[in-house]
Design an enzyme around this catalytic site. Sequence first.
Site, PDB file in Angstrom:
ATOM      1  N   LEU A 131     -29.544  26.760  34.514  1.00  0.00           N
ATOM      2  CA  LEU A 131     -28.609  27.103  35.595  1.00  0.00           C
ATOM      3  C   LEU A 131     -27.811  28.363  35.249  1.00  0.00           C
ATOM      4  CD1 LEU A 131     -27.121  26.279  38.270  1.00  0.00           C
ATOM      5  CD2 LEU A 131     -25.610  24.875  36.865  1.00  0.00           C
ATOM      6  N   GLY A 135     -23.596  36.323  34.154  1.00  0.00           N
ATOM      7  CA  GLY A 135     -22.469  36.512  35.065  1.00  0.00           C
ATOM      8  C   GLY A 135     -22.032  35.243  35.780  1.00  0.00           C
ATOM      9  N   ILE A 163     -29.822  28.465  27.479  1.00  0.00           N
ATOM     10  CA  ILE A 163     -30.651  27.331  27.893  1.00  0.00           C
ATOM     11  C   ILE A 163     -31.034  26.453  26.690  1.00  0.00           C
ATOM     12  CG2 ILE A 163     -32.694  26.627  29.214  1.00  0.00           C
ATOM     13  CD1 ILE A 163     -30.303  28.235  30.695  1.00  0.00           C
ATOM     14  N   TYR A 184     -23.870  29.547  48.046  1.00  0.00           N
ATOM     15  CA  TYR A 184     -24.448  28.322  47.463  1.00  0.00           C
ATOM     16  C   TYR A 184     -25.592  27.768  48.305  1.00  0.00           C
ATOM     17  CZ  TYR A 184     -21.891  25.417  50.848  1.00  0.00           C
ATOM     18  OH  TYR A 184     -21.440  24.825  52.001  1.00  0.00           O
ATOM     19  N   ASN A 246     -22.694  16.067  37.263  1.00  0.00           N
ATOM     20  CA  ASN A 246     -21.712  14.973  37.326  1.00  0.00           C
ATOM     21  C   ASN A 246     -22.124  13.831  36.400  1.00  0.00           C
ATOM     22  OD1 ASN A 246     -19.911  16.099  39.124  1.00  0.00           O
ATOM     23  ND2 ASN A 246     -20.854  15.193  40.932  1.00  0.00           N
ATOM     24  N   ARG A 249     -22.391  14.983  32.382  1.00  0.00           N
ATOM     25  CA  ARG A 249     -21.207  15.130  31.525  1.00  0.00           C
ATOM     26  C   ARG A 249     -20.767  13.802  30.915  1.00  0.00           C
ATOM     27  NH1 ARG A 249     -18.814  17.518  36.546  1.00  0.00           N
ATOM     28  NH2 ARG A 249     -19.677  19.365  35.560  1.00  0.00           N
ATOM     29  N   GLU A 369     -21.625  22.079  30.130  1.00  0.00           N
ATOM     30  CA  GLU A 369     -21.614  21.155  31.288  1.00  0.00           C
ATOM     31  C   GLU A 369     -20.232  21.112  31.948  1.00  0.00           C
ATOM     32  OE1 GLU A 369     -24.014  17.684  31.348  1.00  0.00           O
ATOM     33  OE2 GLU A 369     -25.338  18.430  29.788  1.00  0.00           O
ATOM     34  N   THR A 371     -16.511  23.592  31.503  1.00  0.00           N
ATOM     35  CA  THR A 371     -15.445  23.712  30.506  1.00  0.00           C
ATOM     36  C   THR A 371     -14.338  22.693  30.819  1.00  0.00           C
ATOM     37  OG1 THR A 371     -14.180  25.306  31.804  1.00  0.00           O
ATOM     38  CG2 THR A 371     -15.856  26.214  30.310  1.00  0.00           C
ATOM     39  N   ASN A 373     -11.365  23.254  31.647  1.00  0.00           N
ATOM     40  CA  ASN A 373     -10.656  23.621  32.892  1.00  0.00           C
ATOM     41  C   ASN A 373     -11.423  23.140  34.118  1.00  0.00           C
ATOM     42  OD1 ASN A 373      -8.528  24.793  31.599  1.00  0.00           O
ATOM     43  ND2 ASN A 373      -9.146  26.919  31.968  1.00  0.00           N
TER      44      ASN A 373
HETATM   45  C1  LIG Z   1     -24.520  25.646  23.108  1.00  0.00           C
HETATM   46  C2  LIG Z   1     -24.577  25.813  24.592  1.00  0.00           C
HETATM   47  C3  LIG Z   1     -25.611  25.210  25.293  1.00  0.00           C
HETATM   48  C4  LIG Z   1     -25.694  25.376  26.683  1.00  0.00           C
HETATM   49  N1  LIG Z   1     -26.741  24.817  27.373  1.00  0.00           N
HETATM   50  C5  LIG Z   1     -26.901  25.108  28.687  1.00  0.00           C
HETATM   51  C6  LIG Z   1     -28.073  24.666  29.382  1.00  0.00           C
HETATM   52  O1  LIG Z   1     -28.936  23.963  28.833  1.00  0.00           O
HETATM   53  N2  LIG Z   1     -28.242  25.053  30.680  1.00  0.00           N
HETATM   54  C7  LIG Z   1     -27.331  25.817  31.322  1.00  0.00           C
HETATM   55  O2  LIG Z   1     -27.549  26.124  32.498  1.00  0.00           O
HETATM   56  N3  LIG Z   1     -26.195  26.252  30.704  1.00  0.00           N
HETATM   57  C8  LIG Z   1     -25.973  25.914  29.405  1.00  0.00           C
HETATM   58  N4  LIG Z   1     -24.842  26.355  28.737  1.00  0.00           N
HETATM   59  C9  LIG Z   1     -23.879  27.188  29.450  1.00  0.00           C
HETATM   60  C10 LIG Z   1     -22.554  26.495  29.705  1.00  0.00           C
HETATM   61  O3  LIG Z   1     -22.693  25.527  30.702  1.00  0.00           O
HETATM   62  C11 LIG Z   1     -21.515  27.589  30.040  1.00  0.00           C
HETATM   63  O4  LIG Z   1     -21.269  28.292  28.850  1.00  0.00           O
HETATM   64  C12 LIG Z   1     -20.242  27.003  30.604  1.00  0.00           C
HETATM   65  O5  LIG Z   1     -20.452  26.471  31.884  1.00  0.00           O
HETATM   66  C13 LIG Z   1     -19.107  28.036  30.653  1.00  0.00           C
HETATM   67  O6  LIG Z   1     -19.533  29.200  31.265  1.00  0.00           O
HETATM   68  P1  LIG Z   1     -19.246  30.627  30.573  1.00  0.00           P
HETATM   69  O7  LIG Z   1     -19.759  30.544  29.166  1.00  0.00           O
HETATM   70  O8  LIG Z   1     -19.806  31.678  31.452  1.00  0.00           O
HETATM   71  O9  LIG Z   1     -17.689  30.711  30.506  1.00  0.00           O
HETATM   72  P2  LIG Z   1     -16.728  31.262  31.688  1.00  0.00           P
HETATM   73  O10 LIG Z   1     -17.082  30.597  32.954  1.00  0.00           O
HETATM   74  O11 LIG Z   1     -16.708  32.745  31.633  1.00  0.00           O
HETATM   75  O12 LIG Z   1     -15.320  30.703  31.212  1.00  0.00           O
HETATM   76  C14 LIG Z   1     -14.525  31.355  30.235  1.00  0.00           C
HETATM   77  C15 LIG Z   1     -13.140  30.700  30.253  1.00  0.00           C
HETATM   78  O13 LIG Z   1     -12.532  30.883  31.533  1.00  0.00           O
HETATM   79  C16 LIG Z   1     -12.141  29.646  32.073  1.00  0.00           C
HETATM   80  N5  LIG Z   1     -12.271  29.677  33.528  1.00  0.00           N
HETATM   81  C17 LIG Z   1     -13.315  30.173  34.264  1.00  0.00           C
HETATM   82  N6  LIG Z   1     -13.076  30.007  35.567  1.00  0.00           N
HETATM   83  C18 LIG Z   1     -11.883  29.367  35.682  1.00  0.00           C
HETATM   84  C19 LIG Z   1     -11.102  28.900  36.769  1.00  0.00           C
HETATM   85  N7  LIG Z   1     -11.489  29.029  38.036  1.00  0.00           N
HETATM   86  N8  LIG Z   1      -9.927  28.295  36.493  1.00  0.00           N
HETATM   87  C20 LIG Z   1      -9.508  28.131  35.227  1.00  0.00           C
HETATM   88  N9  LIG Z   1     -10.211  28.544  34.151  1.00  0.00           N
HETATM   89  C21 LIG Z   1     -11.372  29.164  34.380  1.00  0.00           C
HETATM   90  C22 LIG Z   1     -13.068  28.628  31.422  1.00  0.00           C
HETATM   91  O14 LIG Z   1     -12.511  27.325  31.462  1.00  0.00           O
HETATM   92  C23 LIG Z   1     -13.211  29.190  30.029  1.00  0.00           C
HETATM   93  O15 LIG Z   1     -12.135  28.776  29.235  1.00  0.00           O
HETATM   94  C24 LIG Z   1     -24.716  26.162  27.358  1.00  0.00           C
HETATM   95  C25 LIG Z   1     -23.674  26.740  26.646  1.00  0.00           C
HETATM   96  C26 LIG Z   1     -23.596  26.585  25.274  1.00  0.00           C
HETATM   97  C27 LIG Z   1     -22.483  27.247  24.527  1.00  0.00           C
END
Ligand SMILES: Cc1cc2nc3c(=O)[nH]c(=O)nc-3n(C[C@H](O)[C@H](O)[C@H](O)COP(=O)(O)OP(=O)(O)OC[C@H]3O[C@@H](n4cnc5c(N)ncnc54)[C@H](O)[C@@H]3O)c2cc1C
Length: 386
Positions: A131, A135, A163, A184, A246, A249, A369, A371, A373
């Site tokens: 997913l 960006g 991923i 979406y 949902n 997590r 899955e 953050t 927040n």
């Molecule tokens: C080890 C690992 C394995 C993963 N595996 C998968 C996978 O198998 N498949 C997949 O699709 N993804 C996967 N992910 C991705 C993961 O789901 C994302 O890293 C996560 O959703 C956060 O997105 P981001 O890294 O872009 O952080 P960002 O979205 O850029 O967030 C950065 C910070 O900003 C905060 N923030 C962002 N928007 C808001 C808001 N509206 N209000 C308040 N705070 C906000 C966040 O809480 C966070 O603290 C993986 C990530 C890791 C690290």
Amino acid sequence: MAQSFPTPLTQLSEEETLFFSTVRQFAQDKIAPQVSAMDERQEFAAGLVDRLFGLGLMGIEVPEALGGAGGSFFDAVLAVEAISTVDPAVAVLVDVHNTLVVNALRRWATAEQKIRWLPKLASGTVGAYALSEAGSGSDAFALQTLAEATPGGFRLSGRKLWISNAREAGLFIVFATVDRGAGYKGITAFLVEKGTPGLTVGRKEDKLGIRASSTCELILDGCQVGLECVLSDPGKGYKIAIETLNEGRIGIGAQMLGLAEGAWGHAARYAKERKQFGKPIAEFQAVQFALAEMATEIEATRLMVYNAARLKDAGRPYVKEAAMAKLFASCVAERVASQCVEVFGGNGFVRDYPAEKYYRDAKVGKIYEGTSNMQLMTIAKHTLGK
Ligand SMILES: Cc1cc2nc3c(=O)[nH]c(=O)nc-3n(C[C@H](O)[C@H](O)[C@H](O)COP(=O)(O)OP(=O)(O)OC[C@H]3O[C@@H](n4cnc5c(N)ncnc54)[C@H](O)[C@@H]3O)c2cc1C
């Protein structure tokens, strides 16, 4: 009049008790001796993934008629918890495969797709869930991977990031948009088989924790898929993503629960062995209180994770409880792992002892899955109507 009482939340059925202790024993016997080397080499030990399939841990909810264990979502949660006590990196493979990939297929796939994929997913094909993009993380539906309609199917182009299971996977659920202007409503889920021309697993991340688990970029370069690869209908991808995450997590809550239990067990054992001032440090009340507080937080986490999973199995609303369980479990895992490092003293800070790995592994619980927040936003929506 004979009174009947509801079953206590953490009481397991006979089958669940047997299942949990079997998985835990397997983790202790077969995974524990390899944890450190796998972490160091950033890969699973040879044959380990096959063993997970052999034990039936990769098709927990796949119906028996399709080669699975025919278990419940709660069983999947128990498996993730039991493995995480020993190695949360191995647990994430089991978790993503069962609670995201298999669940998405069970809920959304056509009869043909189920017959084609579920027996494979239960017996030897690892699943991955693609997913996120560079960006689009928290704002997952801002994804840019494009699915252009072609005669008889779609051509996928874009880059996925982070991923899990990508190195091991034989099936990827790829989320792409059929119309970047549709928001979406354009998001569509595709079942993409490893080896499909135009699909490449890219760079593997060099991570802080869960290092044995592969986390990679996924490159889609004009990857042609047929209509039979669309999961549900075009435009339904956002619903599939929301609903699977949902559920998923709760699995991360279970991973963090198991991690905290594992770290606590090491801390308690060490405290009974390590002597200072002529006696085991476990005889000092300060150390006892630290361990007692950790145990209390772990018990609260177990109640929340089990309750969310049991609600899900009962077909009751569980989204708020799942978000709360994941939020709380990841905080507890971080606190318990940190305290575990301190109980080990200097030995907690070096790789010869298990404490520091739990501490590193715990951090991701607050990130993937959704953050913390994002969990708080869900909880606020459900409690405040925001
Ligand atoms: C080890 C690992 C394995 C993963 N595996 C998968 C996978 O198998 N498949 C997949 O699709 N993804 C996967 N992910 C991705 C993961 O789901 C994302 O890293 C996560 O959703 C956060 O997105 P981001 O890294 O872009 O952080 P960002 O979205 O850029 O967030 C950065 C910070 O900003 C905060 N923030 C962002 N928007 C808001 C808001 N509206 N209000 C308040 N705070 C906000 C966040 O809480 C966070 O603290 C993986 C990530 C890791 C690290």
